[in-house]
Design a protein around this motif. Structure first.
Motif, PDB file in Angstrom:
ATOM      1  N   UNK A 289      38.653  52.186  56.418  1.00  0.00           N
ATOM      2  CA  UNK A 289      38.801  53.493  55.758  1.00  0.00           C
ATOM      3  C   UNK A 289      39.273  53.354  54.316  1.00  0.00           C
ATOM      4  N   UNK A 290      39.836  52.186  53.953  1.00  0.00           N
ATOM      5  CA  UNK A 290      40.254  52.016  52.560  1.00  0.00           C
ATOM      6  C   UNK A 290      40.539  50.550  52.275  1.00  0.00           C
ATOM      7  N   UNK A 291      40.220  50.118  51.048  1.00  0.00           N
ATOM      8  CA  UNK A 291      40.555  48.783  50.560  1.00  0.00           C
ATOM      9  C   UNK A 291      41.336  48.955  49.268  1.00  0.00           C
ATOM     10  N   UNK A 292      42.542  48.388  49.204  1.00  0.00           N
ATOM     11  CA  UNK A 292      43.381  48.541  48.013  1.00  0.00           C
ATOM     12  C   UNK A 292      43.848  47.176  47.538  1.00  0.00           C
ATOM     13  N   UNK A 293      44.030  47.070  46.221  1.00  0.00           N
ATOM     14  CA  UNK A 293      44.514  45.843  45.593  1.00  0.00           C
ATOM     15  C   UNK A 293      45.881  46.108  44.973  1.00  0.00           C
ATOM     16  N   UNK A 294      46.903  45.291  45.293  1.00  0.00           N
ATOM     17  CA  UNK A 294      48.212  45.478  44.643  1.00  0.00           C
ATOM     18  C   UNK A 294      48.108  45.193  43.150  1.00  0.00           C
ATOM     19  N   UNK A 295      48.877  45.928  42.351  1.00  0.00           N
ATOM     20  CA  UNK A 295      48.772  45.834  40.900  1.00  0.00           C
ATOM     21  C   UNK A 295      49.937  45.080  40.248  1.00  0.00           C
ATOM     22  N   UNK A 296      50.840  44.504  41.036  1.00  0.00           N
ATOM     23  CA  UNK A 296      52.019  43.872  40.439  1.00  0.00           C
ATOM     24  C   UNK A 296      51.946  42.348  40.457  1.00  0.00           C
ATOM     25  N   UNK A 297      50.728  41.789  40.428  1.00  0.00           N
ATOM     26  CA  UNK A 297      50.565  40.348  40.388  1.00  0.00           C
ATOM     27  C   UNK A 297      49.700  39.972  39.196  1.00  0.00           C
ATOM     28  N   UNK A 298      50.281  39.823  37.999  1.00  0.00           N
ATOM     29  CA  UNK A 298      49.490  39.523  36.792  1.00  0.00           C
ATOM     30  C   UNK A 298      48.702  38.227  36.947  1.00  0.00           C
ATOM     31  N   UNK A 299      47.464  38.263  36.498  1.00  0.00           N
ATOM     32  CA  UNK A 299      46.642  37.066  36.494  1.00  0.00           C
ATOM     33  C   UNK A 299      45.962  36.753  37.804  1.00  0.00           C
ATOM     34  N   UNK A 300      46.264  37.530  38.833  1.00  0.00           N
ATOM     35  CA  UNK A 300      45.644  37.243  40.125  1.00  0.00           C
ATOM     36  C   UNK A 300      44.972  38.494  40.671  1.00  0.00           C
ATOM     37  N   UNK A 301      44.358  39.253  39.781  1.00  0.00           N
ATOM     38  CA  UNK A 301      43.699  40.499  40.184  1.00  0.00           C
ATOM     39  C   UNK A 301      42.568  40.205  41.155  1.00  0.00           C
ATOM     40  N   UNK A 302      42.497  40.974  42.227  1.00  0.00           N
ATOM     41  CA  UNK A 302      41.446  40.897  43.248  1.00  0.00           C
ATOM     42  C   UNK A 302      41.494  39.603  44.058  1.00  0.00           C
ATOM     43  N   UNK A 303      42.653  38.965  44.114  1.00  0.00           N
ATOM     44  CA  UNK A 303      42.818  37.829  45.017  1.00  0.00           C
ATOM     45  C   UNK A 303      43.662  38.190  46.231  1.00  0.00           C
ATOM     46  N   UNK A 304      44.237  39.383  46.198  1.00  0.00           N
ATOM     47  CA  UNK A 304      44.967  39.912  47.347  1.00  0.00           C
ATOM     48  C   UNK A 304      44.511  41.347  47.550  1.00  0.00           C
ATOM     49  N   UNK A 305      44.421  41.760  48.797  1.00  0.00           N
ATOM     50  CA  UNK A 305      44.070  43.152  49.045  1.00  0.00           C
ATOM     51  C   UNK A 305      44.534  43.551  50.433  1.00  0.00           C
ATOM     52  N   UNK A 306      44.601  44.858  50.628  1.00  0.00           N
ATOM     53  CA  UNK A 306      44.927  45.427  51.927  1.00  0.00           C
ATOM     54  C   UNK A 306      43.692  46.159  52.439  1.00  0.00           C
TER      55      UNK A 306
END
Length: 721
Positions: free
Chosen positions: A612-629
């Motif tokens: 129902x949803x895919x979200x990426x945390x925004x508090x990890x500089x330099x590692x955008x789109x390497x972690x998600x929920x």
């Protein structure tokens, strides 16, 4: 059986009429139920789930069904005619779409094209199955159309192109009379939503009905022809039931229509309510003038629109449509005479019969309730069933989930005893009569109690003037343990302050010649330079309360320099975090290589249907789109997603696990990642700041006393939240 032949009528339109349609006869069929008793199931908004009609009739032991609109008159070609807004509305309320899929389709990030490319006719309506004979109606169904239907499908019924066994559409030119249980029940129907500014717009409809782009609305000519039909078949021995999609309780024009038709009963659809309502105007209006006011408001709304289009309408209608229009206008002009005034004919005032005798039912959706009219020996009994609201959640509400009262600085725990501001210390009987400053409870160290180390309750929050703020909790600590720890710290600091005061008093006594009176003057009761220390206790004479409590002005004068006892946390304050509760069926996904949302969904394959949803945390500089929920609609869908562990995404194997709170605390600690300190002037790592927020470290952030809440920083998004 009454004859199906129709006498000559002004409502028959010639072929030269604008928007012509094939002529047909008014259907005044009488259906006889060969029983001395019958039950009629009345429902609203079945919304395409037509296979449920047989089940509902069986459960209610009903001989027939009366439906008030939003039946689901859609076919495969209807999707191309439905606009984006209506399609989204249909998706929101369709009972044929699984909850997880609906939530995904309606998520804000999904454009209308995503809904249109996903939704098929099988997700909106089972009407094609009914049309093909795969679904059959076991009992007669009498229905009007609603606000969300395809007008093209309705026109096919009116021309005879479509005909379904046991399905009877009640419209302005078609009526039925049910002879059941000793009552001849005349069904009169009006379909569509009441939209005043569209009452002279046919849209894609022919002749009297109107609609387009997946919606349908009522027209003035439709109302006029219904009046013409009702007058044609009028029989004083019949009981008249008006079936409408719009509610006469909300729409004055529909109420006026009921007066003109001399309706005894009315059934209408609601606005997705959880409860059905049963009423007559006498039960909901303060007086007869209240009913008149509702009708006048409806008339004024129509008159404003009519004045703006009157010239255009007069130029295009023919003489036969003029007759129908005049009958529609007579409905709008139907305003009962005010009490104590003669009517226009000069006759004395007579109370409107419908004021007390016309009964109305406004129904909830078929999924939430129904009405059963049980007819026997001429009596029409009613059984109203509604699913209603579920209030069980209130039994599980905890203080941490109850929002604090705005501008309130009081504890959420109930006070013990009448002196809530004493912190549980012993209080003399006469304290309750002592005047004190309003809304400023005294700190515990002014009560004079010697048992400072074990008060009955945590110290209350003092007024804003004390200069301190109760620490805000982050929800991660045990309130009872925090309260006990806070009491120990407070008692320890109190003992230190007491020792300082005793040492200062002893030094003064030595300088004054060794005086040992044991009493300190009020003017010298504080330690030199210690402005934050409280006034000294009264002489040790056995009194429990110092004299300062006996006079209001003394409290006010001394309050300015008092400080609240320093505590880490009382555990009693409602957490102020505004983070929403996380979906329990969420997978935390750590990827060696970056992947966007589409790639993540493709990775889960068939399990992606439950996402129902895919979200990426925004508090990890330099590692955008390497972690998600990745949030799923239910536990089974999440388990199917976890089964993808070990598969490859972008030439690497991602790590999958069910999201928990501790990812945000451990994360990349010790790897030189963003959890480490920020250099000079920094406030330590993320985990350290999290513990400091909770009051669990001995050292707080610079500029704050241990346990004080931060003044301006809001909690930041992190893993597991």
């Amino acid at each position: 059986m009454q004859s199906l032949s129709r006498p000559a009528s002004t409502s028959t339109r010639p072929a030269s009429s604008p928007n012509p349609r094939p002529q047909y006869q008014v259907n005044t069929q009488t259906k006889v139920f060969d029983t001395a008793q019958g039950r009629l199931l009345c429902i609203a908004d079945i919304r395409g789930r037509l296979s449920a009609l047989n089940d509902l009739a069986r459960e209610a032991n009903a001989s027939a069904i009366i439906h008030t609109g939003d039946f689901g008159f859609f076919e495969a070609s209807s999707l191309d005619r439905i606009n984006d807004r209506t399609l989204r509305h249909l998706t929101m309320y369709s009972p044929l779409i699984p909850t997880a899929q609906r939530n995904h389709l309606l998520s804000p990030e999904n454009p209308p094209s995503a809904i249109r490319s996903t939704v098929t006719i099988s997700l909106l309506s089972e009407f094609p199955l009914l049309l093909s004979g795969q679904v059959k109606l076991q009992v007669p169904v009498y229905t009007v159309w609603g606000a969300c239907e395809d007008v093209i499908v309705l026109e096919k019924f009116r021309t005879g192109q479509y005909d379904i066994e046991n399905l009877h559409i009640i419209d302005e030119a078609t009526t039925r009379c049910l002879d059941i249980g000793g009552v001849k029940l005349r069904l009169l129907g009006l379909g569509g939503a009441l939209v005043p500014h569209k009452m002279f717009d046919n849209g894609d409809g022919n002749a009297t009905i109107a609609g387009g782009q997946g919606t349908m609305w009522t027209t003035a000519l439709q109302i006029g022809e219904l009046v013409d039909t009702a007058q044609r078949v009028f029989d004083p021995t019949e009981t008249r039931l008006l079936v409408t999609h719009a509610s006469p309780g909300r729409e004055g024009i529909i109420n006026q229509l009921g007066l003109v038709l001399k309706a005894d009963l009315s059934v209408s659809a609601g606005l997705h309510f959880r409860y059905a309502s049963s009423y007559n105007e006498f039960s909901v209006q303060a007086d007869f003038e209240g009913l008149r006011h509702k009708l006048v408001v409806g008339k004024d709304s129509f008159d404003k629109m009519w004045e703006s289009v009157k010239t255009q309408v007069d130029a295009v209608i023919d003489e036969h449509q003029r007759v129908l229009l005049d009958k529609a206008l007579s409905v709008v002009q139907r305003i009962p005479t005010p009490p104590n005034q003669p009517n226009p004919t000069g006759q004395p005032f007579a109370e409107e019969p419908a004021w007390k005798n016309c009964w109305n039912w406004n129904l909830c959706d078929a999924a939430y309730g129904s009405l059963v009219l049980d007819i026997k020996d001429g009596r029409v009994s009613a059984e109203l069933k509604s699913q209603g609201f579920n209030y069980a959640y209130r039994r599980t509400v905890t203080p941490s989930t109850v929002a604090a009262t705005p501008n309130s600085a009081t504890s959420t725990l109930p006070p013990q005893g009448s002196a809530a501001g004493t912190g549980g210390a012993a209080t003399p009987k006469n304290v309750s009569a002592t005047p004190t400053a309003p809304e400023k409870p005294l700190p515990p160290h002014l009560t004079g109690s010697k048992s400072l180390s074990k008060p009955a309750t945590p110290p209350p929050v003092t007024s804003a003037g004390s200069g301190r703020e109760t620490p805000k909790l982050n929800g991660a600590q045990d309130p009872q343990a925090a309260a006990e720890k806070a009491e120990r710290e407070r008692a320890k600091k109190e003992r230190k302050k007491e020792k300082k005061r005793e040492a200062a008093a002893a030094a003064r006594e030595g300088r004054e010649g060794g005086t040992a009176s044991g009493a300190a003057s009020p003017s010298t009761g504080r330690a030199d330079g210690d402005l934050s220390s409280p006034p000294p206790q009264a002489p040790k004479s056995g009194k429990a309360t110092p004299e300062v409590l006996m006079t209001g002005p003394a409290v006010a004068d001394g309050d300015e320099g008092l400080m609240s006892p320093a505590t880490e946390s009382t555990g009693a304050r409602t957490p102020t975090s505004r983070r929403p509760t996380r979906n329990p069926w969420t997978i935390f996904m750590r990827m060696p290589n970056s992947a966007n949302e589409t790639e993540v969904r493709d990775f889960f394959g068939e399990a992606s249907q439950g996402i129902i949803r895919v979200t990426y945390p925004q508090n990890f500089p330099g590692r955008h789109q390497k972690m998600c929920y990745v949030e799923f609609g239910d536990e089974d869908a999440m388990k199917a997603g976890l089964a993808k562990q070990g598969e490859t995404l972008n030439d690497a194997i991602p790590e999958l696990k069910q999201a928990t709170d501790k990812e945000s605390r451990s994360g990349d600690a010790g790897r030189g990642g963003p959890f480490l300190g920020r250099g000079r002037g920094g406030r330590g790592g993320f985990a350290a700041r999290g513990l400091a927020f909770a009051g669990l470290t001995r050292g707080g952030a610079p500029g704050r006393v241990n346990g004080d809440a931060p003044s301006s920083e809001a909690p930041k998004p992190s893993e597991g939240s």
